[in-house]
Scaffold this active site. Structure first.
Site, mmCIF file in Angstrom:
data_model
loop_
_atom_site.group_PDB
_atom_site.id
_atom_site.type_symbol
_atom_site.label_atom_id
_atom_site.label_comp_id
_atom_site.label_asym_id
_atom_site.label_seq_id
_atom_site.Cartn_x
_atom_site.Cartn_y
_atom_site.Cartn_z
ATOM 1 N N SER A 186 96.386 -48.212 18.938
ATOM 2 C CA SER A 186 95.639 -48.207 17.681
ATOM 3 C C SER A 186 95.250 -46.819 17.192
ATOM 4 O O SER A 186 94.852 -46.667 16.049
ATOM 5 C CB SER A 186 94.385 -49.061 17.837
ATOM 6 O OG SER A 186 93.549 -48.496 18.815
ATOM 7 N N HIS A 214 96.709 -55.202 18.327
ATOM 8 C CA HIS A 214 97.043 -54.607 17.022
ATOM 9 C C HIS A 214 98.451 -54.967 16.558
ATOM 10 O O HIS A 214 98.887 -54.516 15.500
ATOM 11 C CB HIS A 214 96.877 -53.086 17.075
ATOM 12 C CG HIS A 214 95.440 -52.657 17.027
ATOM 13 N ND1 HIS A 214 94.755 -52.502 15.845
ATOM 14 C CD2 HIS A 214 94.559 -52.404 18.017
ATOM 15 C CE1 HIS A 214 93.500 -52.139 16.110
ATOM 16 N NE2 HIS A 214 93.362 -52.075 17.418
ATOM 17 N N LYS A 244 91.498 -59.567 14.790
ATOM 18 C CA LYS A 244 91.991 -58.467 13.948
ATOM 19 C C LYS A 244 92.809 -59.070 12.792
ATOM 20 O O LYS A 244 92.219 -59.568 11.854
ATOM 21 C CB LYS A 244 92.732 -57.447 14.808
ATOM 22 C CG LYS A 244 91.701 -56.702 15.675
ATOM 23 C CD LYS A 244 92.256 -55.686 16.615
ATOM 24 C CE LYS A 244 91.093 -54.980 17.324
ATOM 25 N NZ LYS A 244 91.344 -54.685 18.718
HETATM 26 C C1 LIG Z 1 90.370 -54.816 19.908
HETATM 27 C C2 LIG Z 1 91.138 -54.850 21.156
HETATM 28 C C3 LIG Z 1 90.784 -55.712 22.198
HETATM 29 C C4 LIG Z 1 89.534 -56.563 22.138
HETATM 30 O O1 LIG Z 1 89.674 -57.628 21.251
HETATM 31 P P1 LIG Z 1 88.375 -58.396 20.748
HETATM 32 O O2 LIG Z 1 88.880 -59.710 20.317
HETATM 33 O O3 LIG Z 1 87.799 -57.582 19.644
HETATM 34 O O4 LIG Z 1 87.458 -58.498 21.916
HETATM 35 C C5 LIG Z 1 91.576 -55.744 23.312
HETATM 36 N N1 LIG Z 1 92.673 -54.952 23.432
HETATM 37 C C6 LIG Z 1 93.031 -54.102 22.452
HETATM 38 C C7 LIG Z 1 94.267 -53.268 22.618
HETATM 39 C C8 LIG Z 1 92.277 -54.019 21.285
HETATM 40 O O5 LIG Z 1 92.639 -53.168 20.326
#
Ligand SMILES: *Cc1c(COP(=O)(O)O)cnc(C)c1O
Length: 397
Positions: A186, A214, A244
Site C-alpha cells: 500500500s 489492497h 477497503k
Molecule cells: C488494512 C490491512 C489489513 C487490516 O484490515 P482491516 O480489515 O482494516 O483490519 C491487513 N493487511 C493489510 C495488508 C492491510 O492493508
C-alpha cells in the site's frame, strides 16, 4: 486512586512523542468517507481513504444493511461457534468462496483479526515463515503470535526469497515453511510477483499466503491479485479485508475446504470474538454481487488512477513505480513532506503524508488514493492545487 507508575509512564511517553512531532492528531469527519469529506465544517477533496470503489456510502449497500438488521437484529449475539452463526454469515462465506473461486472461505471481524487468527492456526513453533520486509503490521503480529521462526525477505527480491527458502528447507530444522506477502503493497502500489513466488513455492514445497487487503476489488477485475494472475489453485491461503474496496468491515480467508474447516476450529478470533454484524454481512454480500455483475466501479477506479498519475507526472512530480491506482507523490525530506501535506489541506485537498519509519528515511511521500467516486472535475482541482503548492515549496519548477 490510580496507579502512579502508569500515570508517569503515559505522561512521559506522550510528551516524548509530542516533543518529536510524532504524536498523531486524529481528524474527525462530520459525515461519510466519500470523495469529498467534511472535517469539522471544512470541506476537502478526499485523497486518503481506502474506499476504492466508493462502496462505503453506497445506497445499494445501505439498503441491504438495513434490511438485514430488521431481519436478524443489530448484533449476532454470540461468537460463531456458540450460536452466533446466522444464515447471513453462511451466505456471506459461500459468496466469498465463489468470488475467490476457492472451495471454501471463512469470514472474520476484520482483516487484522484474519491474520491474527489464520497464521497461528496453521504455523507453530516448529515452523518457519519467510516474510517480505514491508508486510503489513497485522502479518507481523500474526507471525509473532504463531511462535514460528520469522525470516525477513528483502522487499520483492525473488533471489533473496529463493536463497532463504532453500536454506530454511535444507536445514531440516522446520516441519513447514511458509512464504507470506501482501498482494498489493500500500505504500508504493507495487504488486507481489506471484508467478515467480508460486514457482519458488513449488520448488521448495512452501505454503503460500497472500494478504490481498489492497488487491481485493482492485486487481483481477475485482476478485484480487491471485485471480489477476490466474493462480487460484496455486496459493494456499488468500486472505483479505472487507473494509477497503468492499467498503464495509471484516476480513476473510479463502482456500480449500480442509483449510477452512481447520480455521473454524482453531482460529482464535473466530472462536472467541463475536461474529460480524448481520447488517455488515448483508452489505458485503451486496458489494460482491455488484462486483460480480459489473466492472463499472473497478473501471472508473483505474481510469481515475491513470488520470491522476498522468497529471502529476506532467507537472514534474516523482510518483514512483506504482502498478495500481495508489499514487504516491514522493517529496523526500520528512519535514517538507509534512508541510506539503498541510498546505494541500489548507488549499482543499486532503492527502496524508507518510514518512519514516513507515517508509525508508528520505522517501517521505504524500499518498493519493483515487477512487471510483471521484469526478474528473475533482481530480482537476487536485492537480491544480498540487501545481500551486509544488511551485510554492519548490518541489516542482
Ligand atoms: C488494512 C490491512 C489489513 C487490516 O484490515 P482491516 O480489515 O482494516 O483490519 C491487513 N493487511 C493489510 C495488508 C492491510 O492493508
Amino acid at each position: 486512586m490510580t496507579s502512579q507508575k502508569l500515570n508517569s509512564f503515559l505522561e512521559q511517553n506522550l510528551q516524548d512523542l509530542k516533543d518529536n512531532g510524532l504524536y498523531n492528531e486524529i481528524d474527525i469527519l462530520d459525515g461519510p468517507n466519500g470523495a469529498e469529506i467534511s472535517i469539522q465544517g471544512k470541506k476537502v477533496i478526499n485523497m486518503s481513504s481506502n474506499n476504492y470503489l466508493g462502496f462505503s456510502n453506497d445506497e445499494r449497500l445501505k439498503v441491504k444493511a438495513n434490511e438485514a438488521t430488521d431481519i436478524y437484529g443489530v448484533g449476532a449475539g454470540a461468537v460463531r461457534t456458540i450460536n452466533g452463526t446466522q444464515a447471513i454469515h453462511e451466505e456471506l462465506e459461500t459468496k466469498l468462496a465463489q468470488f475467490k473461486q476457492t472451495e471454501a472461505a471463512v469470514a472474520f471481524q476484520s482483516g487484522f483479526n484474519s491474520n491474527m487468527g489464520a497464521i497461528p492456526a496453521v504455523m507453530t513453533k516448529n515452523d518457519a515463515i519467510l516474510s517480505d520486509e514491508l508486510n503489513h503490521a497485522s502479518i507481523i503480529d500474526g507471525c509473532r503470535l504463531s511462535g514460528a521462526k520469522v525470516i525477513r525477505v528483502k522487499h520483492q527480491d525473488m533471489d533473496d526469497l529463493r536463497a532463504k527458502a532453500k536454506e530454511a528447507v535444507k536445514s531440516g530444522q522446520y516441519e513447514k515453511v511458509m512464504y507470506i506477502t501482501d498482494g498489493v503493497f500500500s505504500m508504493d502500489g507495487d504488486v507481489a510477483k506471484l508467478p515467480e513466488i508460486v514457482e519458488i513455492a513449488e520448488e521448495f514445497d512452501l505454503i503460500t499466503y497472500v494478504d490481498d487487503a489492497h488487491g481485493s476489488g482492485v486487481m483481477g477485475k475485482g476478485a484480487g491479485t491471485v485471480k489477476h494472475f490466474g493462480l487460484q489453485d496455486k496459493v494456499d491461503l488468500q486472505m483479505g479485508t472487507l473494509s477497503k474496496a468492499v467498503g464495509v468491515v471484516g476480513g476473510y480467508v479463502a482456500g480449500t475446504q480442509n483449510l477452512i474447516d481447520w480455521l473454524k476450529v482453531r482460529a482464535r478470533p473466530f472462536l472467541f470474538s463475536t461474529s460480524l454484524t448481520p447488517g455488515a454481512s448483508a452489505a458485503i454480500i451486496e458489494a460482491i454481487d455488484i462486483m460480480s455483475n459489473s466492472t463499472d466501479e473497478h473501471d472508473r477506479l483505474w481510469d481515475n488512477g491513470r488520470y491522476l498519475k498522468e497529471g502529476l507526472k506532467k507537472l514534474g512530480f516523482d510518483i514512483g513505480a506504482s502498478e495500481t491506482p495508489i499514487t504516491p507523490c514522493i517529496i523526500g525530506d520528512e519535514k517538507l513532506t509534512q508541510t506539503f501535506s498541510k498546505r494541500l489541506t489548507e488549499e482543499g485537498v486532503y492527502a496524508k503524508s507518510i514518512v519514516f519509519p513507515t517508509v525508508p528515511r528520505g522517501t517521505g511521500r504524500v499518498r493519493n488514493m483515487p477512487t471510483a467516486a471521484h469526478t474528473k472535475e475533482q481530480l482537476d482541482t487536485v492537480l491544480a492545487v498540487y501545481e500551486k503548492v509544488g511551485k510554492e515549496l519548490n518541489v516542482i519548477q
